[in-house]
Design an enzyme around this catalytic site. Structure first.
Site, short mmCIF file in Angstrom:
data_model
loop_
_atom_site.label_atom_id
_atom_site.label_comp_id
_atom_site.label_asym_id
_atom_site.label_seq_id
_atom_site.Cartn_x
_atom_site.Cartn_y
_atom_site.Cartn_z
N THR A 31 60.51 40.22 28.95
CA THR A 31 60.82 40.45 27.54
C THR A 31 59.80 39.74 26.66
OG1 THR A 31 63.17 40.70 27.99
CG2 THR A 31 62.59 40.02 25.76
N GLY A 46 56.37 37.26 30.29
CA GLY A 46 55.61 36.32 29.47
C GLY A 46 56.20 34.92 29.54
N GLU A 101 66.23 36.82 32.24
CA GLU A 101 64.90 36.64 32.81
C GLU A 101 64.94 35.74 34.05
OE1 GLU A 101 62.01 37.08 28.91
OE2 GLU A 101 62.78 35.10 29.41
O1 LIG Z 1 63.10 35.17 25.72
C1 LIG Z 1 61.95 35.59 25.70
C2 LIG Z 1 60.98 35.39 26.74
O2 LIG Z 1 61.12 34.22 27.50
C3 LIG Z 1 59.53 35.69 26.41
O3 LIG Z 1 58.94 36.08 27.61
C4 LIG Z 1 58.77 34.53 25.83
O4 LIG Z 1 59.40 34.10 24.64
C5 LIG Z 1 57.30 34.90 25.52
O5 LIG Z 1 57.27 35.90 24.57
P1 LIG Z 1 55.92 36.41 23.93
O6 LIG Z 1 55.17 37.12 24.98
O7 LIG Z 1 56.34 37.31 22.80
O8 LIG Z 1 55.19 35.20 23.40
#
Ligand SMILES: O=C[C@H](O)[C@H](O)[C@H](O)COP(=O)(O)O
Length: 232
Positions: free
Chosen positions: A28, A84, A105
């Site tokens: 996500t 991510g 996740e």
């Molecule tokens: O809850 C969200 C997740 O852990 C995301 O993978 C994390 O916040 C990184 O998100 P982004 O790629 O938008 O920085």
């Protein structure tokens, strides 16, 4: 948006870990979104895989792009998860949950044969903790739980944690896909992430926390020109 090219290059590089017939955990966030898009392109070219989304947001994205999904209850093996991170240190320890998806996740990453993290260079840190640590808690008794979380973080060596309930629309507490709240714990530095994780895990009311320890085996950091792959 910052680091878009780096995120996209990291996500594209993760495609090399995908093989025909795999069941794949779909992370996500803004970086994982690039992976789902890249995967959709491969599927359009004939790749046969199934995805397990880690949030409703990712489920909607995958469905809109024609990525075949399988209900998590019907999954007996997840070969790969690509996701991510909010921070990644040099031991592939992570902070996750900036998008409030940490519970699903972590369930999916923990059930996967391999977790690959994709990130832009801004996510690389020497020591975890600049990004506030998300802790998912049940709404019932959350102020009591927050005090216990504060004590646990102090015990783990964090000198002055500051805890805020994450807010959603109308300044109400944000509710996760699992119906819970998120405590954002500003720590500055987390000197012993494994110990903090251990202490947080046993607090009644804590559903899950955003420290991912020993889960990621591969980290891909995107750059303007391509991506670097680190194996742990
Ligand atoms: O809850 C969200 C997740 O852990 C995301 O993978 C994390 O916040 C990184 O998100 P982004 O790629 O938008 O920085």
């Amino acid at each position: 948006m910052a680091f878009e090219r780096e995120k996209e290059n990291a996500a594209t590089a993760a495609i090399e870990f995908v093989e025909d017939g795999m069941t794949i955990g779909l992370g996500t966030g803004s970086t994982a979104k690039f992976f789902v898009e890249a995967l959709a392109d491969e599927i359009a070219d004939g790749l046969v895989v199934r995805g397990v989304p880690t949030s409703e947001e990712t489920r909607r994205l995958a469905e809109s792009l024609g990525v075949p999904l399988v209900p998590v209850e019907q999954v007996d093996r997840i070969h790969l998860t690509v996701d991510g991170a909010d921070e990644v240190d040099e031991h592939a320890q992570l902070i996750k949950g900036g998008g409030a998806a940490l519970l699903r996740e972590k369930i999916i990453a923990n059930a996967s044969d391999l977790m690959v993290v994709i990130a832009d260079p801004s996510k690389q840190v020497e020591v975890l903790g600049s990004f506030p640590l998300p802790v998912e808690v049940t709404p019932f008794g959350f102020t009591i739980t927050a005090k216990k979380v504060y004590d646990a973080l102090k015990t783990s060596g964090i000198s002055r944690p500051r805890i805020d309930v994450r807010r959603g629309s109308g300044d109400k507490p944000l509710v996760t896909d699992g119906g819970n709240y998120i405590l954002d714990c500003a720590c500055s530095v987390i000197p012993d992430p494994a110990y903090a994780a251990e202490l947080l895990s046993v607090i009644p009311g804590v559903v899950e926390h955003g420290l991912f320890i020993g889960l990621a085996r591969t980290v891909i950091i995107g750059s303007d020109e391509g991506a670097s792959i680190f194996e742990y």
